[in-house]
Design a protein around this motif. Structure first.
Motif, PDB file in Angstrom:
ATOM      1  N   ARG A   1       0.851  -1.201   0.000  1.00  0.00           N
ATOM      2  CA  ARG A   1       0.000   0.000   0.000  1.00  0.00           C
ATOM      3  C   ARG A   1       0.878   1.239   0.000  1.00  0.00           C
ATOM      4  NH1 ARG A   1      -3.623  -1.676   3.650  1.00  0.00           N
ATOM      5  NH2 ARG A   1      -2.621  -3.684   3.796  1.00  0.00           N
ATOM      6  N   ARG A   2       0.399   2.256  -0.680  1.00  0.00           N
ATOM      7  CA  ARG A   2       1.191   3.494  -0.776  1.00  0.00           C
ATOM      8  C   ARG A   2       1.179   4.215   0.565  1.00  0.00           C
ATOM      9  NH1 ARG A   2      -1.212   5.409  -5.542  1.00  0.00           N
ATOM     10  NH2 ARG A   2      -2.811   3.840  -5.291  1.00  0.00           N
ATOM     11  N   CYS A   3       2.262   4.890   0.874  1.00  0.00           N
ATOM     12  CA  CYS A   3       2.329   5.663   2.108  1.00  0.00           C
ATOM     13  C   CYS A   3       3.440   6.698   1.954  1.00  0.00           C
ATOM     14  CB  CYS A   3       2.615   4.740   3.288  1.00  0.00           C
ATOM     15  SG  CYS A   3       2.409   5.547   4.868  1.00  0.00           S
ATOM     16  N   GLU A   4       3.065   7.953   1.822  1.00  0.00           N
ATOM     17  CA  GLU A   4       4.063   9.003   1.599  1.00  0.00           C
ATOM     18  C   GLU A   4       4.729   9.414   2.906  1.00  0.00           C
ATOM     19  OE1 GLU A   4       3.637  12.123  -1.188  1.00  0.00           O
ATOM     20  OE2 GLU A   4       1.742  11.327  -1.932  1.00  0.00           O
ATOM     21  N   ASP A   5       5.845  10.111   2.767  1.00  0.00           N
ATOM     22  CA  ASP A   5       6.544  10.612   3.948  1.00  0.00           C
ATOM     23  C   ASP A   5       5.650  11.551   4.748  1.00  0.00           C
ATOM     24  OD1 ASP A   5       8.984   9.325   3.401  1.00  0.00           O
ATOM     25  OD2 ASP A   5       9.525  10.878   1.960  1.00  0.00           O
TER      26      ASP A   5
ATOM     27  N   ARG B   1       0.341  13.706   8.201  1.00  0.00           N
ATOM     28  CA  ARG B   1       0.522  12.549   9.075  1.00  0.00           C
ATOM     29  C   ARG B   1       0.393  11.308   8.210  1.00  0.00           C
ATOM     30  NH1 ARG B   1      -2.424   8.811  11.711  1.00  0.00           N
ATOM     31  NH2 ARG B   1      -1.983   8.342  13.889  1.00  0.00           N
ATOM     32  N   SER B   2       1.535  10.653   7.959  1.00  0.00           N
ATOM     33  CA  SER B   2       1.500   9.555   7.008  1.00  0.00           C
ATOM     34  C   SER B   2       2.482   8.460   7.441  1.00  0.00           C
ATOM     35  CB  SER B   2       1.812  10.130   5.619  1.00  0.00           C
ATOM     36  OG  SER B   2       1.379   9.311   4.589  1.00  0.00           O
ATOM     37  N   ARG B   3       3.558   8.208   6.664  1.00  0.00           N
ATOM     38  CA  ARG B   3       4.483   7.123   6.984  1.00  0.00           C
ATOM     39  C   ARG B   3       5.028   7.232   8.409  1.00  0.00           C
ATOM     40  NH1 ARG B   3       9.391   7.362   7.589  1.00  0.00           N
ATOM     41  NH2 ARG B   3       9.694   9.225   6.322  1.00  0.00           N
TER      42      ARG B   3
ATOM     43  N   LEU C   1      -6.781   6.664  10.769  1.00  0.00           N
ATOM     44  CA  LEU C   1      -6.672   7.667   9.728  1.00  0.00           C
ATOM     45  C   LEU C   1      -5.765   7.124   8.634  1.00  0.00           C
ATOM     46  CD1 LEU C   1      -7.678  10.600   9.461  1.00  0.00           C
ATOM     47  CD2 LEU C   1      -5.487  11.340  10.357  1.00  0.00           C
ATOM     48  N   SER C   2      -6.161   7.333   7.396  1.00  0.00           N
ATOM     49  CA  SER C   2      -5.342   6.842   6.283  1.00  0.00           C
ATOM     50  C   SER C   2      -4.086   7.690   6.168  1.00  0.00           C
ATOM     51  CB  SER C   2      -6.129   6.949   4.984  1.00  0.00           C
ATOM     52  OG  SER C   2      -6.182   8.294   4.547  1.00  0.00           O
ATOM     53  N   PRO C   3      -3.075   7.174   5.462  1.00  0.00           N
ATOM     54  CA  PRO C   3      -1.958   8.056   5.118  1.00  0.00           C
ATOM     55  C   PRO C   3      -2.440   9.152   4.166  1.00  0.00           C
ATOM     56  CG  PRO C   3      -1.533   5.774   4.426  1.00  0.00           C
ATOM     57  CD  PRO C   3      -2.932   5.834   4.911  1.00  0.00           C
TER      58      PRO C   3
END
Ligand SMILES: [Zn+2]
Ligand SMILES: [Zn+2]
Ligand SMILES: [Zn+2]
Length: 716
Positions: free
Chosen positions: A348-352, A363-365, A403-405
């Protein structure tokens, strides 16, 4: 006399070295029984003398591994069965899948030592990891978290790795993604080759944890300019990865600890004036986003390259980040000169993530999918779809909000498709089937349209109510409170654009107390990209001369395309244009960001702005700016007086509203540190208790969480 107990531990207890820890603890106290991953968490049965069992239970909580988060510990008594040995058993599928998948974790010190130790069998192996570090969220397909349900399933452990994996005294005991040069993933390009390309000013697409980065030498102006041109990103600052961030930015204690945290976010810090970095990395910006290497591959690159690398998301302008090999080669083929890829799939994608000392911007990776608690438990599982720009969605189970990335801007077809896929994967991972949806009131948001078309029970939440609810809920409160929500755009109850709002709110609803007087946006969306148009509309409203040569032509559009906007962001845009800071922008928020930098810490008395019958007459501030500029006053002082003026009029509006005595601050404008601190100080002086965002971004990334809080509350 032996007793036997069953302990069920829930929370983040898989993928963090919990079973080996339990094993060691039980063996140390000579207890019999077993530990096992289950869909709900970790199940333990222990048998032995009752005082030893008590000690065991206490140590379980007190000495838990650093990355574990125990949510609850349930204990029940069983019949003893005379077991003296302790074992780790295979995972069970026991129906209710509620174990939490941990976030991805930066390479630990032990693994780093191995990475750079020529005598170690994993010397310079770019996928080294252990129970204390490595990929998690981005490689997990389903719970329970076992190698078989990750993208490492296709890599069979070699004998040496298997011995470590099965040895309870080893750091890699049940480290699910463990591997070595013999049995693990491989790079598509030698690191030496990649480094030499980067040294020669080439752009390399590098596969990271949650997607591809585009990398180039951050000190090479031509390389950075080429990257910007090919990526179609004109001036928006680019993040930099470096092992020595202190050479580039000034770091306070808080920035330092954020940089070095296991989450390893991009940290915004003040750039050093002599930073050895190309001008085009962050043009016109005093702040620079820096991060430390966080995977073994990054460590090898940074060490060999021995300099700072631009590391920006592998996408074109604001599209979703590319994360699958073929997709990346197709989409980034025109941008990158070479690919440094590998054969471990990203699930799954997850940005910095991007943070500044006070609050996150993205708020992500490293943070996703850690749950945020809601102040109230949702009676049904639900999904909220967030806003359109800086999109996120939120999945709620009980009082836990996942919460999703960061999903990027969801106003294009590819972005919308990515939203659907990511949501599907998230629901699968959490084993949630939503029975209720929440979305923004906006008639045209693609995500709202999706929610309306699903045929489930639906709650539509007004944008600024969602902002206020997000801030309340992240502070563990349900209201009532006053809410100052200052942002760019949100669909109002009357169909107009809102965004300079004083509301009286709780999680159930809101009342609009005061708001910024709306002005026309000449040419609609075009006015957002060209702040001078808004400046012109404001100057006319203020009965001041309009200095922009394009105005007579654009003024015609007032008759056909000029939606009214009460957005506070537009007021900042207008002042930025009047002062000649920025008449056209190339990324969202640019005019306001540069205006804030102009104001800096310059002292100035606030401009006065009338507030009549619930209307805050922003044109008064424009009039003052225009008059002072004509009188030759210093532009930095004018910018400062404007910032203070906005803080003054909105805090006084709270004073006039008087009740309740708590004020929440939300909306993208509160990413402006001067506005935030001045407003906060003035409110506290008036005796208000002020709540701000600490865990979530103040911008639209918090909307899905706010919608979730409102929906959970509505079911109470
Ligand atoms: Zn490690
Ligand atoms: Zn191996
Ligand atoms: Zn907003």
């Amino acid at each position: 006399m032996a007793q036997r107990r069953r302990l069920v531990v829930t929370g983040v207890v898989q993928g963090v070295g919990f079973r080996p820890f339990v094993y060691g603890l039980a063996r140390g106290q000579e207890l019999g029984g077993f530990v096992q991953n289950a869909a709900r968490g970790v199940v333990i049965e222990v048998e032995g003398a009752s005082e030893k069992l008590d000690l065991f239970a206490a140590a379980l909580i007190e000495q838990a591994p650093p990355l574990a988060r125990i949510a609850a510990l349930e204990t029940s008594e069983l019949e003893p069965c005379g077991e003296h040995e302790f074992a780790i058993r295979r995972s069970v599928e026991d129906g209710e899948r509620t174990a939490l998948v941990p976030a991805d974790i930066a390479t630990c010190d032990d693994c780093l030592r191995e990475l750079f130790d020529p005598s170690d069998r994993r010397y310079r192996y770019p996928f080294v990891n252990c129970t204390n570090c490595g990929p998690r969220f981005t490689i997990v397909r389903a719970v329970p978290y076992d190698r078989a349900s990750t993208s490492m399933a296709s890599f069979e452990l070699c004998d040496a790795c298997r011995r470590e994996y099965e040895d309870p005294s080893n750091r890699r005991f049940h480290a699910e993604p463990t591997c070595c040069p013999e049995c693990g993933p491989r790079l598509s390009l030698e690191i030496d080759a990649a480094v030499s390309l980067l040294r020669r000013g080439k752009i390399v697409a590098i596969k990271g944890l949650g997607g591809y980065h585009l990398a180039c030498d951050a000190a090479n102006e031509q390389a950075v300019v080429r990257l910007r041109k090919r990526k179609q990103r004109e001036e928006k600052p680019l993040a930099v990865m470096t092992a020595t961030p202190e050479l580039l930015v000034e770091l306070g204690a808080e920035e330092e600890s954020l940089l070095r945290s296991a989450e390893r976010p991009i940290v915004l810090a003040r750039r050093r004036s002599n930073a050895p970095i190309a001008a085009s990395v962050a043009p016109g910006n005093e702040w620079l986003g820096v991060m430390l290497p966080y995977t073994p591959l990054h460590h090898l690159l940074c060490t060999d390259f021995a300099g700072a690398l631009v590391m920006t998301s592998g996408n074109l302008s604001d599209e979703p980040i590319a994360f699958e090999n073929e997709e990346a080669e197709r989409r980034l083929g025109e941008v990158a000169d070479a690919f440094l890829s590998h054969d471990r799939p990203i699930e799954r994608r997850c940005e910095d993530s991007v943070v500044r000392a006070a609050f996150p911007i993205r708020r992500s990776r490293g943070y996703a999918p850690a749950a945020l608690p809601l102040p109230i438990s949702a009676r049904k599982p639900l999904v909220s779809t967030g806003a359109e720009l800086k999109g996120t969605f939120c999945v709620v189970r009980g009082d836990q909000a996942f919460l999703s990335p960061h999903l990027g801007d969801l106003d294009t077809e590819p972005a919308y498709r990515a939203f659907r896929t990511d949501l599907e994967l998230y629901l699968q991972m959490l084993a949630v089937e939503p029975e209720l949806l929440a979305c923004d009131l906006h008639p045209d948001y693609l995500t709202s349209k999706w929610a309306r078309g699903e045929g489930l029970e639906l709650i539509e939440v007004q944008h600024h109510h969602a902002h206020a609810a997000a801030c309340l809920a992240e502070n563990g409160e349900t209201g009532p409170a006053l809410a100052l929500v200052l942002d760019g755009t949100g669909y109002g109850l009357d169909g107009a654009i809102w965004g300079g709002e004083l509301l009286r709110v709780d999680l159930a609803g809101f009342e609009r107390v005061s708001h910024l007087d709306a002005v026309p946006l000449p040419g609609g969306e075009a006015a957002v990209r060209e702040p001078w148009r808004i400046a012109a509309a404001y100057l006319e409203r203020a009965e001041r001369p309009v200095p922009f040569s394009g105005w007579p032509r654009v003024r015609e559009s007032l008759k056909v395309n000029a939606p009214l906007s009460a957005g506070a962001g537009r007021l900042f845009d207008a002042v930025s244009a009047v002062l000649g800071v920025r008449e056209r922008i190339s990324y969202e928020g640019q005019a306001a960001i540069e205006l804030e930098q102009l104001a800096g810490h310059v002292d100035a008395e606030p401009y006065v702005c009338r507030h009549e019958d619930g209307l805050i007459l922003g044109a008064d501030l424009i009039a003052a700016v225009s008059d002072d500029l004509a009188a030759g006053r210093d532009r930095a002082e004018i910018a400062a007086a404007f910032h203070e003026g906005v803080a003054l009029v909105f805090s006084e509006a709270c004073g006039r509203a008087a009740e309740p005595r708590t004020v929440v601050l939300s909306g993208g404008c509160f990413q402006n540190l001067r506005l935030l601190s001045s407003t906060r100080r003035r409110l506290e002086k008036l005796g208000f208790r002020v709540l701000v965002h600490r865990l979530l971004p103040p911008n639209d990334a918090c909307i899905s969480f706010g919608q979730a809080a409102v929906a959970a509350y509505a079911m109470r």
